[in-house]
Design a protein around this motif. Sequence first.
Motif, PDB file in Angstrom:
ATOM      1  N   ARG A  31      57.248  51.620   7.680  1.00 51.49           N
ATOM      2  CA  ARG A  31      57.655  51.408   6.282  1.00 51.49           C
ATOM      3  C   ARG A  31      58.812  50.416   6.189  1.00 51.49           C
ATOM      4  O   ARG A  31      58.820  49.533   5.334  1.00 51.49           O
ATOM      5  CB  ARG A  31      58.030  52.755   5.663  1.00 51.49           C
ATOM      6  N   PHE A  32      59.817  50.574   7.058  1.00 49.81           N
ATOM      7  CA  PHE A  32      60.935  49.637   7.082  1.00 49.81           C
ATOM      8  C   PHE A  32      60.458  48.230   7.399  1.00 49.81           C
ATOM      9  O   PHE A  32      60.924  47.259   6.812  1.00 49.81           O
ATOM     10  CB  PHE A  32      61.995  50.059   8.094  1.00 49.81           C
ATOM     11  N   ALA A  33      59.539  48.097   8.358  1.00 48.58           N
ATOM     12  CA  ALA A  33      59.048  46.776   8.736  1.00 48.58           C
ATOM     13  C   ALA A  33      58.254  46.137   7.602  1.00 48.58           C
ATOM     14  O   ALA A  33      58.379  44.937   7.348  1.00 48.58           O
ATOM     15  CB  ALA A  33      58.191  46.879   9.991  1.00 48.58           C
ATOM     16  N   ILE A  34      57.454  46.912   6.914  1.00 48.52           N
ATOM     17  CA  ILE A  34      56.667  46.379   5.797  1.00 48.52           C
ATOM     18  C   ILE A  34      57.568  45.958   4.644  1.00 48.52           C
ATOM     19  O   ILE A  34      57.343  44.925   4.011  1.00 48.52           O
ATOM     20  CB  ILE A  34      55.621  47.417   5.344  1.00 48.52           C
ATOM     21  N   ASP A  35      58.613  46.740   4.404  1.00 51.12           N
ATOM     22  CA  ASP A  35      59.536  46.430   3.307  1.00 51.12           C
ATOM     23  C   ASP A  35      60.507  45.305   3.649  1.00 51.12           C
ATOM     24  O   ASP A  35      61.265  44.863   2.787  1.00 51.12           O
ATOM     25  CB  ASP A  35      60.326  47.676   2.913  1.00 51.12           C
ATOM     26  N   GLY A  36      60.510  44.849   4.883  1.00 48.17           N
ATOM     27  CA  GLY A  36      61.368  43.738   5.261  1.00 48.17           C
ATOM     28  C   GLY A  36      62.758  44.136   5.707  1.00 48.17           C
ATOM     29  O   GLY A  36      63.633  43.282   5.830  1.00 48.17           O
ATOM     30  N   VAL A  37      62.993  45.416   5.955  1.00 48.24           N
ATOM     31  CA  VAL A  37      64.300  45.879   6.435  1.00 48.24           C
ATOM     32  C   VAL A  37      64.235  45.899   7.965  1.00 48.24           C
ATOM     33  O   VAL A  37      64.167  46.946   8.597  1.00 48.24           O
ATOM     34  CB  VAL A  37      64.643  47.273   5.863  1.00 48.24           C
ATOM     35  N   TYR A  38      64.225  44.708   8.539  1.00 48.12           N
ATOM     36  CA  TYR A  38      63.969  44.563   9.967  1.00 48.12           C
ATOM     37  C   TYR A  38      65.049  45.154  10.870  1.00 48.12           C
ATOM     38  O   TYR A  38      64.705  45.695  11.927  1.00 48.12           O
ATOM     39  CB  TYR A  38      63.728  43.100  10.307  1.00 48.12           C
ATOM     40  N   PHE A  45      66.834  47.897  10.470  1.00 48.69           N
ATOM     41  CA  PHE A  45      66.593  49.337  10.559  1.00 48.69           C
ATOM     42  C   PHE A  45      65.305  49.630  11.325  1.00 48.69           C
ATOM     43  O   PHE A  45      65.249  50.571  12.120  1.00 48.69           O
ATOM     44  CB  PHE A  45      66.509  49.971   9.171  1.00 48.69           C
ATOM     45  N   ALA A  46      64.288  48.836  11.090  1.00 45.21           N
ATOM     46  CA  ALA A  46      63.020  49.030  11.803  1.00 45.21           C
ATOM     47  C   ALA A  46      63.210  48.809  13.302  1.00 45.21           C
ATOM     48  O   ALA A  46      62.691  49.575  14.111  1.00 45.21           O
ATOM     49  CB  ALA A  46      61.957  48.091  11.247  1.00 45.21           C
ATOM     50  N   ALA A  47      63.949  47.783  13.660  1.00 47.15           N
ATOM     51  CA  ALA A  47      64.183  47.506  15.080  1.00 47.15           C
ATOM     52  C   ALA A  47      65.019  48.602  15.727  1.00 47.15           C
ATOM     53  O   ALA A  47      64.731  49.034  16.850  1.00 47.15           O
ATOM     54  CB  ALA A  47      64.876  46.160  15.239  1.00 47.15           C
ATOM     55  N   GLY A  48      66.035  49.069  15.034  1.00 50.69           N
ATOM     56  CA  GLY A  48      66.870  50.152  15.578  1.00 50.69           C
ATOM     57  C   GLY A  48      66.100  51.437  15.761  1.00 50.69           C
ATOM     58  O   GLY A  48      66.228  52.130  16.780  1.00 50.69           O
ATOM     59  N   LEU A  49      65.275  51.774  14.792  1.00 49.14           N
ATOM     60  CA  LEU A  49      64.482  52.990  14.892  1.00 49.14           C
ATOM     61  C   LEU A  49      63.419  52.856  15.974  1.00 49.14           C
ATOM     62  O   LEU A  49      63.167  53.793  16.733  1.00 49.14           O
ATOM     63  CB  LEU A  49      63.849  53.315  13.546  1.00 49.14           C
ATOM     64  N   ALA A  50      62.812  51.688  16.094  1.00 48.34           N
ATOM     65  CA  ALA A  50      61.818  51.465  17.148  1.00 48.34           C
ATOM     66  C   ALA A  50      62.468  51.561  18.523  1.00 48.34           C
ATOM     67  O   ALA A  50      61.896  52.148  19.452  1.00 48.34           O
ATOM     68  CB  ALA A  50      61.145  50.118  16.959  1.00 48.34           C
ATOM     69  N   LEU A  51      63.656  51.005  18.664  1.00 47.57           N
ATOM     70  CA  LEU A  51      64.364  51.086  19.941  1.00 47.57           C
ATOM     71  C   LEU A  51      64.714  52.525  20.290  1.00 47.57           C
ATOM     72  O   LEU A  51      64.593  52.947  21.442  1.00 47.57           O
ATOM     73  CB  LEU A  51      65.619  50.221  19.890  1.00 47.57           C
ATOM     74  N   SER A  52      65.141  53.296  19.309  1.00 54.48           N
ATOM     75  CA  SER A  52      65.451  54.703  19.588  1.00 54.48           C
ATOM     76  C   SER A  52      64.194  55.498  19.930  1.00 54.48           C
ATOM     77  O   SER A  52      64.235  56.407  20.756  1.00 54.48           O
ATOM     78  CB  SER A  52      66.185  55.335  18.407  1.00 54.48           C
ATOM     79  N   LEU A  53      63.052  55.141  19.335  1.00 54.94           N
ATOM     80  CA  LEU A  53      61.798  55.801  19.699  1.00 54.94           C
ATOM     81  C   LEU A  53      61.395  55.473  21.132  1.00 54.94           C
ATOM     82  O   LEU A  53      60.909  56.346  21.861  1.00 54.94           O
ATOM     83  CB  LEU A  53      60.681  55.406  18.740  1.00 54.94           C
ATOM     84  N   VAL A  54      61.605  54.236  21.550  1.00 49.11           N
ATOM     85  CA  VAL A  54      61.308  53.855  22.929  1.00 49.11           C
ATOM     86  C   VAL A  54      62.227  54.603  23.895  1.00 49.11           C
ATOM     87  O   VAL A  54      61.779  55.095  24.942  1.00 49.11           O
ATOM     88  CB  VAL A  54      61.434  52.326  23.104  1.00 49.11           C
ATOM     89  N   ALA A  55      63.494  54.714  23.559  1.00 53.62           N
ATOM     90  CA  ALA A  55      64.430  55.450  24.416  1.00 53.62           C
ATOM     91  C   ALA A  55      64.053  56.920  24.494  1.00 53.62           C
ATOM     92  O   ALA A  55      64.101  57.534  25.567  1.00 53.62           O
ATOM     93  CB  ALA A  55      65.853  55.291  23.889  1.00 53.62           C
ATOM     94  N   TYR A  56      63.648  57.508  23.379  1.00 56.79           N
ATOM     95  CA  TYR A  56      63.224  58.898  23.376  1.00 56.79           C
ATOM     96  C   TYR A  56      61.972  59.091  24.225  1.00 56.79           C
ATOM     97  O   TYR A  56      61.885  60.046  25.004  1.00 56.79           O
ATOM     98  CB  TYR A  56      62.958  59.364  21.945  1.00 56.79           C
TER      99      TYR A  56
END
Length: 62
Positions: free
Chosen positions: A22-29, A31-42
Amino acid sequence: MALFALAFTRLIIVSAVLLTLRFAIDGVYPFAAGLALSLVAYAYLVWWGDRAIEDRVLSPPR
């Protein structure tokens, strides 16, 4: 009880992935990158978290 915990964990992961999309689609890159990075770390911690560093580097995942 274990089945509930597994379902709840999967629900949290799916909701985080959907929020990232949703963040990536809305253009809030940022936040999207930070959340994706935390998902990869998890995912890394879940996959290799209980093994010694030598086992993580020198052997394939379980």
